[in-house]
Design an enzyme around this catalytic site. Sequence first.
Site, PDB file in Angstrom:
ATOM      1  N   TYR A  64      -8.630  12.311   8.770  1.00  0.00           N
ATOM      2  CA  TYR A  64      -8.472  13.763   8.735  1.00  0.00           C
ATOM      3  C   TYR A  64      -9.830  14.462   8.763  1.00  0.00           C
ATOM      4  O   TYR A  64     -10.743  14.127   8.021  1.00  0.00           O
ATOM      5  CB  TYR A  64      -7.714  14.207   7.478  1.00  0.00           C
ATOM      6  CG  TYR A  64      -7.664  15.715   7.357  1.00  0.00           C
ATOM      7  CD1 TYR A  64      -6.761  16.462   8.118  1.00  0.00           C
ATOM      8  CD2 TYR A  64      -8.558  16.395   6.532  1.00  0.00           C
ATOM      9  CE1 TYR A  64      -6.738  17.846   8.043  1.00  0.00           C
ATOM     10  CE2 TYR A  64      -8.537  17.775   6.445  1.00  0.00           C
ATOM     11  CZ  TYR A  64      -7.633  18.496   7.200  1.00  0.00           C
ATOM     12  OH  TYR A  64      -7.621  19.868   7.141  1.00  0.00           O
ATOM     13  N   GLY A  82      -6.064  21.293   8.910  1.00  0.00           N
ATOM     14  CA  GLY A  82      -4.859  21.946   8.433  1.00  0.00           C
ATOM     15  C   GLY A  82      -3.652  21.551   9.251  1.00  0.00           C
ATOM     16  O   GLY A  82      -3.431  20.358   9.539  1.00  0.00           O
ATOM     17  N   HIS A 109     -15.071  28.801  11.951  1.00  0.00           N
ATOM     18  CA  HIS A 109     -13.794  29.531  11.803  1.00  0.00           C
ATOM     19  C   HIS A 109     -13.517  29.902  10.351  1.00  0.00           C
ATOM     20  O   HIS A 109     -12.794  30.861  10.078  1.00  0.00           O
ATOM     21  CB  HIS A 109     -12.630  28.724  12.428  1.00  0.00           C
ATOM     22  CG  HIS A 109     -11.906  27.813  11.486  1.00  0.00           C
ATOM     23  ND1 HIS A 109     -12.167  26.461  11.405  1.00  0.00           N
ATOM     24  CD2 HIS A 109     -10.907  28.045  10.597  1.00  0.00           C
ATOM     25  CE1 HIS A 109     -11.364  25.911  10.505  1.00  0.00           C
ATOM     26  NE2 HIS A 109     -10.591  26.840   9.998  1.00  0.00           N
ATOM     27  N   ARG A 136     -12.126  42.078 -41.832  1.00  0.00           N
ATOM     28  CA  ARG A 136     -11.544  40.929 -42.528  1.00  0.00           C
ATOM     29  C   ARG A 136     -11.149  39.806 -41.578  1.00  0.00           C
ATOM     30  O   ARG A 136     -11.238  38.627 -41.918  1.00  0.00           O
ATOM     31  CB  ARG A 136     -10.321  41.395 -43.318  1.00  0.00           C
ATOM     32  CG  ARG A 136      -9.865  40.413 -44.358  1.00  0.00           C
ATOM     33  CD  ARG A 136      -8.590  40.801 -45.092  1.00  0.00           C
ATOM     34  NE  ARG A 136      -8.129  42.143 -44.958  1.00  0.00           N
ATOM     35  CZ  ARG A 136      -6.848  42.503 -45.019  1.00  0.00           C
ATOM     36  NH1 ARG A 136      -5.912  41.588 -45.190  1.00  0.00           N
ATOM     37  NH2 ARG A 136      -6.486  43.761 -44.901  1.00  0.00           N
ATOM     38  N   ASN A 152      -2.133  29.504   5.834  1.00  0.00           N
ATOM     39  CA  ASN A 152      -2.555  28.414   6.705  1.00  0.00           C
ATOM     40  C   ASN A 152      -1.365  27.779   7.417  1.00  0.00           C
ATOM     41  O   ASN A 152      -1.186  26.568   7.426  1.00  0.00           O
ATOM     42  CB  ASN A 152      -3.334  27.387   5.877  1.00  0.00           C
ATOM     43  CG  ASN A 152      -4.039  26.335   6.718  1.00  0.00           C
ATOM     44  OD1 ASN A 152      -3.839  25.146   6.502  1.00  0.00           O
ATOM     45  ND2 ASN A 152      -4.845  26.739   7.665  1.00  0.00           N
ATOM     46  N   ASN A 168       0.854  25.312   5.720  1.00  0.00           N
ATOM     47  CA  ASN A 168       0.293  24.024   5.304  1.00  0.00           C
ATOM     48  C   ASN A 168      -0.142  24.122   3.844  1.00  0.00           C
ATOM     49  O   ASN A 168       0.163  23.250   3.031  1.00  0.00           O
ATOM     50  CB  ASN A 168      -0.891  23.667   6.206  1.00  0.00           C
ATOM     51  CG  ASN A 168      -1.642  22.442   5.712  1.00  0.00           C
ATOM     52  OD1 ASN A 168      -1.065  21.381   5.542  1.00  0.00           O
ATOM     53  ND2 ASN A 168      -2.942  22.600   5.486  1.00  0.00           N
ATOM     54  N   GLN A 169      -0.836  25.198   3.510  1.00  0.00           N
ATOM     55  CA  GLN A 169      -1.203  25.468   2.124  1.00  0.00           C
ATOM     56  C   GLN A 169      -0.063  26.298   1.504  1.00  0.00           C
ATOM     57  O   GLN A 169      -0.167  27.503   1.328  1.00  0.00           O
ATOM     58  CB  GLN A 169      -2.528  26.224   2.063  1.00  0.00           C
ATOM     59  CG  GLN A 169      -3.697  25.442   2.642  1.00  0.00           C
ATOM     60  CD  GLN A 169      -4.991  26.246   2.671  1.00  0.00           C
ATOM     61  OE1 GLN A 169      -5.067  27.368   2.190  1.00  0.00           O
ATOM     62  NE2 GLN A 169      -6.023  25.669   3.259  1.00  0.00           N
TER      63      GLN A 169
END
Length: 565
Positions: free
Chosen positions: A86, A93, A115, A329, A458, A461-462
């Site tokens: 990857y 992505g 990008h 206090r 995305n 994907n995200q």
Amino acid sequence: MTDHLDAADTRHTPDYFPELESDEGSPSVAKPSVVTVGADCPLSLEDIETISCGIQPVQIADAASKKMAKSAEYLDSLVAQNLCIYGVTTGYGPLADNHIDPRCSDQLQRNLVYHLASGVGEPLLWQSARAVVACRLQALSQGLSAVSQTVPNMLAAVLNSGLAPVIPEKGTVGASGDLTPLSHMALALMGEGGWIDQYGEVDNATAFARLGFAPLQLGPKEGLALVNGTSAMTGIAALNGALLRRLIKWSCLLSLANAEVFNGHRSAWHPLVGAARGQPGQQIIHDVLWSLLQADAKMQPHDPTPKPIEGSGDVRHDQLLPQDPYSIRCVPQLLGACLDMLEHHDAIVSREISAVTDNPLLFADEETLIHAGNFFGQHVSFASDSLTNAAIMVAVMLERQIARITDVRQNEGLPAFLQGNQTGLNSGFMGAQVTATALVAEMRTKAAPASIQSIPTNGNNQDIVTMGTIAARRANEILADVSRVAAIHSLCMAQAIDLREQEGAQFSSATLGVRAMVREISPFLDDDRPLSHDIENLSQILKNREKTSEALENIQFVKDALGRF
């Protein structure tokens, strides 16, 4: 994998730290210690702060260099086999189903940075941007990211030269880490972004001359390794934790001064109270305050035996109160809870500083490549939200103390709004008290947690994201306003101390030290004058590590007491 530039010595220290390069035989000078980064060299939040504000240079551990080289060689062997990796031989992505010839690697890595370099808004401050660089350097130095030695060498050179990349503050959802801000860091290394130092903008030619490098040419995974991780949210969070710790310490001193002005009861701060509760932060605050009290604090003494009731009748009116308002206090309970939240935050962030958070990970010793999701910033996001809550509560306490000491109906004989002359013609701290209230109100409008605001992006994907950098930035904004509230409180305390002294009151060395620090910036408020600059100047000192530490260390027992946390 080979370096694409002339490699610099990892231990080289540029002119930003000239005292480290003094000739033999020259007069001895104080040398800042060098911070070593690498897998066996965990960095603390204090390390990140001292590096980012230019106090200490960095060097890369030899063992880290060897581990990084082994990881890079392992990646080279996999790429030579044209395997599916990857971001190295695939698109990014949802475009990862497009396989890319290794011959296009340089362009693939450049296009990733291009990008993603879509950040907007104001640039991060110099110190924050340098904290981002420091965290990325430490992450890559763990040796699982397959970068050439040039990349960490350049990051170290950035830190040792006093430079910082220009990083726009907005544009990341903290999902695949901090892709957008880190891409701007990478863009600067490539000679296509911007640079700043603590004095302003620095042009590219000057910047690279100071770095001692040519612009970076990205290798097979180097773009991805630079941008894929949580270093932006982590760097900002590290600075946040260090700042809140200072503000809690300062709040202890302000609360002591406030209690002395009101001749409060010291019994509520007794360590036995903290021990009975059992919460660690509260116990620390009890110990700190009690230690300050034992020196020379002017408060009502602790009497272990209640006073006998005198007089006659079923009800005896208008007697002295046996205890103080909550803003005196309950200081150990409130600040103790804030300290516990801070410790939780700092523990998470400290682990994240040395975490490996990019993807894929290359374990050369095990000859294993793993695609995973360590870039997901949920830990830091949750931690930043918890720190935000603690910071706001510090401000809430300080604002309530300001409100009481400026209110003529509650401040036990002090003039209304602490004005020093001709009540009514002069209004004293009336406007400053309103500002403190407005700051707390605005903080509360920002208190909704960022860490749960997931929004798919995305191409889905995200589909879950963390908002970690937004949470860290928001905490940083709130801490700036907490510093302003603390500055207003400090101004009010100095005024109240002066007014009480006119009545013959005496104060502890710690409280007089608070006033002395304020009076270096802001004189006694006799006739009304604009206080905006006084507030901002003092808040900047409270945010400055060196200046605040110097003020706190002027009194040894104060230094010893506050050194407990």
